[in-house]
Scaffold this motif. Sequence first.
Motif, PDB file in Angstrom:
ATOM      1  N   TYR A 145       0.880  -0.611  -0.258  1.00  0.00           N
ATOM      2  CA  TYR A 145      -0.179   0.179  -0.008  1.00  0.00           C
ATOM      3  C   TYR A 145       0.615   0.908  -0.244  1.00  0.00           C
ATOM      4  O   TYR A 145       1.873   1.269   0.757  1.00  0.00           O
ATOM      5  CB  TYR A 145      -0.858   0.268   1.150  1.00  0.00           C
ATOM      6  CG  TYR A 145      -2.126  -1.183   1.643  1.00  0.00           C
ATOM      7  CD1 TYR A 145      -3.152  -0.635   0.724  1.00  0.00           C
ATOM      8  CD2 TYR A 145      -1.987  -2.329   1.772  1.00  0.00           C
ATOM      9  CE1 TYR A 145      -3.741  -2.395   0.613  1.00  0.00           C
ATOM     10  CE2 TYR A 145      -2.211  -3.511   1.939  1.00  0.00           C
ATOM     11  CZ  TYR A 145      -3.373  -3.300   1.670  1.00  0.00           C
ATOM     12  OH  TYR A 145      -4.417  -3.932   1.115  1.00  0.00           O
ATOM     13  N   PHE A 146       0.075   1.937  -0.208  1.00  0.00           N
ATOM     14  CA  PHE A 146       0.919   3.585  -0.791  1.00  0.00           C
ATOM     15  C   PHE A 146      -0.263   4.752  -0.513  1.00  0.00           C
ATOM     16  O   PHE A 146      -1.169   4.983  -0.970  1.00  0.00           O
ATOM     17  CB  PHE A 146       1.638   4.559  -2.121  1.00  0.00           C
ATOM     18  CG  PHE A 146       1.985   5.077  -2.073  1.00  0.00           C
ATOM     19  CD1 PHE A 146       3.574   5.025  -1.305  1.00  0.00           C
ATOM     20  CD2 PHE A 146       1.790   6.150  -2.496  1.00  0.00           C
ATOM     21  CE1 PHE A 146       3.972   6.979  -1.198  1.00  0.00           C
ATOM     22  CE2 PHE A 146       2.679   7.696  -2.259  1.00  0.00           C
ATOM     23  CZ  PHE A 146       3.374   7.926  -1.949  1.00  0.00           C
ATOM     24  N   HIS A 147      -0.311   5.249   0.799  1.00  0.00           N
ATOM     25  CA  HIS A 147      -1.066   6.243   1.185  1.00  0.00           C
ATOM     26  C   HIS A 147      -2.302   5.560   1.637  1.00  0.00           C
ATOM     27  O   HIS A 147      -3.217   6.099   1.024  1.00  0.00           O
ATOM     28  CB  HIS A 147      -0.408   7.512   0.964  1.00  0.00           C
ATOM     29  CG  HIS A 147       0.679   8.185   1.189  1.00  0.00           C
ATOM     30  ND1 HIS A 147       0.199   8.984   2.266  1.00  0.00           N
ATOM     31  CD2 HIS A 147       1.223   8.222   0.798  1.00  0.00           C
ATOM     32  CE1 HIS A 147       1.536   9.592   2.379  1.00  0.00           C
ATOM     33  NE2 HIS A 147       2.145   9.383   0.792  1.00  0.00           N
ATOM     34  N   ARG A 148      -2.594   4.395   2.189  1.00  0.00           N
ATOM     35  CA  ARG A 148      -3.513   3.551   1.721  1.00  0.00           C
ATOM     36  C   ARG A 148      -4.129   3.068   0.767  1.00  0.00           C
ATOM     37  O   ARG A 148      -5.211   2.670   0.365  1.00  0.00           O
ATOM     38  CB  ARG A 148      -5.240   4.359   2.603  1.00  0.00           C
ATOM     39  CG  ARG A 148      -4.460   4.043   4.414  1.00  0.00           C
ATOM     40  CD  ARG A 148      -5.900   5.143   4.872  1.00  0.00           C
ATOM     41  NE  ARG A 148      -6.281   6.034   4.358  1.00  0.00           N
ATOM     42  CZ  ARG A 148      -5.784   7.208   5.325  1.00  0.00           C
ATOM     43  NH1 ARG A 148      -6.010   6.795   6.307  1.00  0.00           N
ATOM     44  NH2 ARG A 148      -6.439   8.496   4.822  1.00  0.00           N
ATOM     45  N   ALA A 149      -3.539   3.319  -0.801  1.00  0.00           N
ATOM     46  CA  ALA A 149      -4.062   2.767  -1.907  1.00  0.00           C
ATOM     47  C   ALA A 149      -3.244   1.052  -1.572  1.00  0.00           C
ATOM     48  O   ALA A 149      -2.205   1.901  -2.002  1.00  0.00           O
ATOM     49  CB  ALA A 149      -4.112   3.884  -2.725  1.00  0.00           C
ATOM     50  N   GLU A 150      -3.817  -0.009  -2.509  1.00  0.00           N
ATOM     51  CA  GLU A 150      -3.258  -0.568  -2.737  1.00  0.00           C
ATOM     52  C   GLU A 150      -2.692  -0.129  -3.898  1.00  0.00           C
ATOM     53  O   GLU A 150      -3.065  -0.367  -5.051  1.00  0.00           O
ATOM     54  CB  GLU A 150      -4.798  -1.836  -3.011  1.00  0.00           C
ATOM     55  CG  GLU A 150      -3.892  -3.266  -2.911  1.00  0.00           C
ATOM     56  CD  GLU A 150      -5.406  -4.169  -2.855  1.00  0.00           C
ATOM     57  OE1 GLU A 150      -4.222  -5.452  -3.651  1.00  0.00           O
ATOM     58  OE2 GLU A 150      -6.080  -3.745  -2.716  1.00  0.00           O
TER      59      GLU A 150
END
Length: 167
Positions: A145-150
């Motif tokens: 994840y990156f800033h809650r984006a999978e």
Amino acid sequence: LRRLKAIGAAGGGTINDVVLAVCSGALRRYLGERDALPEHSLITAVPMALHHADGVAAGNAVSCLLARLGTDVEDVGERFATICRSTAAGKAQLKAMTRTAAMHFVALLSLPVLLQGWIPGTDRLIGPQSNLLISNLPGARERLYFHRAEMLAHYPVSQVAHGLALN
């Protein structure tokens, strides 16, 4: 994946050896059809993840081994055996190095490519250590994840340089 493992095991190699053999056969056929098959075997640079003593991959610690693809060998079985011997020798060489030395080894292999940008004609004096790069490094085994984006997919980027014409 099961078929690749079975093929590798039957021939005394690994999945990666099978991947190299498939690439070798395709290159041999492609170059042969164009009457451009070199007299000597093509040599590939193969990125390898370095492992800790307990067998776990060491993050981004990557080195590289050089492997003969046996493109000068017509018989498929003999070509696979050539690849297996070459990768085994490369792995043994890397295993004998410290992790730091193995990582610096990649820099030494890249030296001709790096120098040609600074010193014209270096590529003619030294030449590349390999003809192509073949990578079969696995991606992440868990969700990232990156800033809650999978992360749904990743697209590796690598180098293509003078003398190293295929990746």
